[in-house]
Design an enzyme around this catalytic site. Structure first.
Site, mmCIF file in Angstrom:
data_model
loop_
_atom_site.group_PDB
_atom_site.id
_atom_site.type_symbol
_atom_site.label_atom_id
_atom_site.label_comp_id
_atom_site.label_asym_id
_atom_site.label_seq_id
_atom_site.Cartn_x
_atom_site.Cartn_y
_atom_site.Cartn_z
ATOM 1 N N GLU A 42 0.742 -1.230 -0.059
ATOM 2 C CA GLU A 42 -0.147 -0.089 -0.172
ATOM 3 C C GLU A 42 1.006 1.120 -0.340
ATOM 4 O OE1 GLU A 42 -2.648 0.214 3.411
ATOM 5 O OE2 GLU A 42 -2.264 2.302 3.516
ATOM 6 N N ARG A 46 0.672 10.262 1.022
ATOM 7 C CA ARG A 46 1.229 11.362 1.931
ATOM 8 C C ARG A 46 2.365 12.045 1.360
ATOM 9 N NH1 ARG A 46 1.147 8.284 7.646
ATOM 10 N NH2 ARG A 46 -0.723 6.796 7.438
ATOM 11 N N THR A 69 -3.973 6.181 2.718
ATOM 12 C CA THR A 69 -4.265 7.478 3.223
ATOM 13 C C THR A 69 -5.174 8.180 1.885
ATOM 14 O OG1 THR A 69 -2.195 7.210 4.017
ATOM 15 C CG2 THR A 69 -3.288 9.125 4.156
ATOM 16 N N LYS A 129 -10.239 -1.657 7.803
ATOM 17 C CA LYS A 129 -9.095 -1.649 8.344
ATOM 18 C C LYS A 129 -9.447 -1.127 9.787
ATOM 19 C CE LYS A 129 -5.372 1.710 8.004
ATOM 20 N NZ LYS A 129 -4.337 2.557 7.182
HETATM 21 C C1 3PG Z 1 -1.400 3.487 8.025
HETATM 22 O O1 3PG Z 1 -1.174 4.677 7.196
HETATM 23 O O2 3PG Z 1 -2.070 2.746 7.789
HETATM 24 C C2 3PG Z 1 -0.627 3.838 9.249
HETATM 25 O O3 3PG Z 1 -0.082 5.037 9.528
HETATM 26 C C3 3PG Z 1 0.182 2.656 9.443
HETATM 27 O O4 3PG Z 1 0.454 2.695 10.727
HETATM 28 P P1 3PG Z 1 1.914 2.320 11.335
HETATM 29 O O5 3PG Z 1 2.827 3.420 10.728
HETATM 30 O O6 3PG Z 1 1.674 2.638 12.717
HETATM 31 O O7 3PG Z 1 2.317 0.868 10.873
#
Ligand code: 3PG
Length: 209
Positions: A42, A46, A69, A129
């Protein structure tokens, strides 16, 4: 017909979540993840590079690449045009879900409460999720949230690392576990793809039943 997320996962239960600062890292990153046994990844929207990274990683061919995101329908459209084969969002947004339906790509919205989960189920989705999984209370919170919704499947993400994997996989409602610990920005910045491969292989190994 929209492909189910189970096909996207292609037998693995690990979803690497990537925040990639530059498209130049996309190919070696895709190679390290694929060699480590990941089957999908994924790419979070960002960074300004996200679309190009999706394009480059999809062209590599070793992974099913999705976008994360994704906050708006317009971003979903751009992500899919760049080659994203699934869409993940930190929350539940009806417009994002509708756009993904129209584009026939699986969408995995984030939920943190029973109310949000009910909205996702009402929209016809069965996989969500759980975000942010660890701060919400980890596997205990997941089990309690899942209890009234036997039809729901979860991809817990947020604050999870290798040491917590077994606890999440012990929950029958967990389809896969997502996280950025497999390819943290610090490793991408110093180009340590060998370590990304090692972390991925370790997670894939521990995700096996
Ligand atoms: C996401 O966007 O799914 C999360 O920021 C991932 O979470 P993590 O960085 O704590 O694994």
């Amino acid at each position: 017909m929209t492909t189910p997320l189970t096909s996207v996962l292609a037998g693995t239960r690990i979803l690497p979540v990537l925040t990639v600062p530059s498209p130049t890292t996309a190919i070696p990153l895709a190679a390290a993840l694929a060699e480590g046994g990941a089957r999908c990844a994924e790419v979070t929207f960002r960074t300004d590079a996200a679309e190009q990274v999706v394009k480059a990683m999809a062209a590599h061919g070793g992974l099913t690449v999705g976008a994360g995101t994704v906050l708006t329908a317009e971003q979903a459209e751009r992500a899919v045009a760049a080659g994203a084969r699934f869409v993940v969002s930190p929350g539940f947004d009806e417009e994002v879900v509708a756009k993904c339906r129209e584009l026939e790509v699986p969408v995995v919205p984030g939920v943190a409460t029973a109310t949000e989960l009910m909205r996702a189920l009402r929209a016809g989705l069965d996989t969500v999720k759980l975000f942010p999984a660890e701060p919400l209370g980890g596997p205990d919170a997941l089990r309690a949230l899942a209890a009234p919704f036997p039809q729901a499947r979860f991809v817990p993400t947020g604050g999870i690392g290798i040491d917590r994997l077994a606890d999440y996989f012990a929950e029958p409602s967990v389809l896969a576990v997502g996280g950025s610990w497999l390819a943290p920005v610090a490793l991408l910045e110093c180009g340590d793809y060998a370590e990304i491969l090692r972390l991925t292989a370790q997670a894939v190994e521990r995700s096996r039943p």
